[in-house]
Design a protein around this motif. Structure first.
Motif, PDB file in Angstrom:
ATOM      1  N   GLU A 132      -4.776   3.529  -5.091  1.00 14.87           N
ATOM      2  CA  GLU A 132      -3.550   3.230  -4.381  1.00 14.87           C
ATOM      3  C   GLU A 132      -3.396   4.247  -3.481  1.00 14.87           C
ATOM      4  OE1 GLU A 132      -0.220   1.343  -3.054  1.00 14.87           O
ATOM      5  OE2 GLU A 132      -1.735   0.421  -4.150  1.00 14.87           O
ATOM      6  N   GLY A 149       0.876  -1.256  -0.008  1.00 14.46           N
ATOM      7  CA  GLY A 149       0.223  -0.047  -0.153  1.00 14.46           C
ATOM      8  C   GLY A 149       0.952   1.256  -0.008  1.00 14.46           C
ATOM      9  N   THR A 161      -2.113  -4.076  -5.744  1.00 13.70           N
ATOM     10  CA  THR A 161      -1.274  -3.168  -4.651  1.00 13.70           C
ATOM     11  C   THR A 161      -0.198  -2.744  -5.627  1.00 13.70           C
ATOM     12  OG1 THR A 161      -1.454  -4.643  -2.921  1.00 13.70           O
ATOM     13  CG2 THR A 161       0.705  -3.478  -2.979  1.00 13.70           C
TER      14      THR A 161
END
Length: 222
Positions: free
Chosen positions: A219, A120, A177
């Motif tokens: 994101e 992340g 991710t």
């Protein structure tokens, strides 16, 4: 116990013949084994990719590059090196890429389970700021401008853009991710080495255009 032993072996070794150098049967160039992929000829005469270097039999080594494998297939380099008739699968380069990608993802997953990796945008930025990161993973299909910003933030750290956002997301239990950080240590070194091999089989990421980051990029919300 078996799982623990297998994970330790994956983290600590690159392949069964992990030391020294080998000669690429396609180019004739001698390289460290960390920059090569090992192949063996199976009992049925088929050429098998052995990215972990653990299968029995005489190793046939190629540079960790798609072009080297494709050239070896065209030029019958496997048959010459093995001094025997062999069968080369039509999808051998793709098979190597799949094995290398699986190996990279297994290592990242192992790092996550060991609390040595986070995924992340915000967590990655935090680890970089706190000096906890040994390397940064950026999705190969992420926004080039945002990847460039992360490289700037992670100045002095390796930033590896080889795995896709979906692949990284599978490791971190997300759909996608785009950024992840791995703590310094043995696992980070293994991930670096294996992703370098995988990079030889995948297109290079697009060059950044440094355009403003889209505020709707999922994101940036993590």
């Amino acid at each position: 116990m078996g799982v623990i032993v297998a994970e330790a072996a994956l983290a600590e070794t690159g392949c069964g013949e992990s030391e020294g150098h080998r000669r690429c049967i396609s180019t004739g160039v001698v390289k460290p084994v960390a920059q090569l992929v090992r192949f063996v000829v199976g009992p049925d005469g088929a050429v098998v990719a052995d990215v972990g270097g653990r299968l029995p039999g005489r190793g046939l080594w190629l540079s960790a590059e798609r072009g080297a494998v494709e050239a070896a297939c065209r030029r019958r380099a496997f048959a010459r090196a093995a001094r025997a008739q062999v069968r080369v699968p039509a999808d051998l380069p793709e098979c190597v890429e799949r094995q290398l990608a699986r190996r990279c993802l297994d290592l990242v997953a192992l790092a996550r389970r060991a609390h040595q990796a986070v995924g992340g945008h915000e967590k990655t930025r935090s680890w970089i700021a706190d000096g906890k990161a040994g390397l940064v993973l950026a999705a190969a299909d992420g926004a080039p401008a945002e990847c460039a910003r992360m490289r700037s933030l992670a100045a002095g750290l390796p930033v590896i853009a080889v795995l896709t956002a979906a692949e990284l997301g599978a490791v971190f239990a997300r759909q996608r991710t785009v950024h992840a950080a791995v703590a310094p240590g043995r696992l980070a070194l293994r991930i670096r080495d294996e992703t370098e091999r995988l990079a030889g089989f995948r297109p290079k990421p697009a060059e950044p255009d440094l355009s403003p980051l889209c505020p709707n990029d999922p994101e940036t919300k993590h």
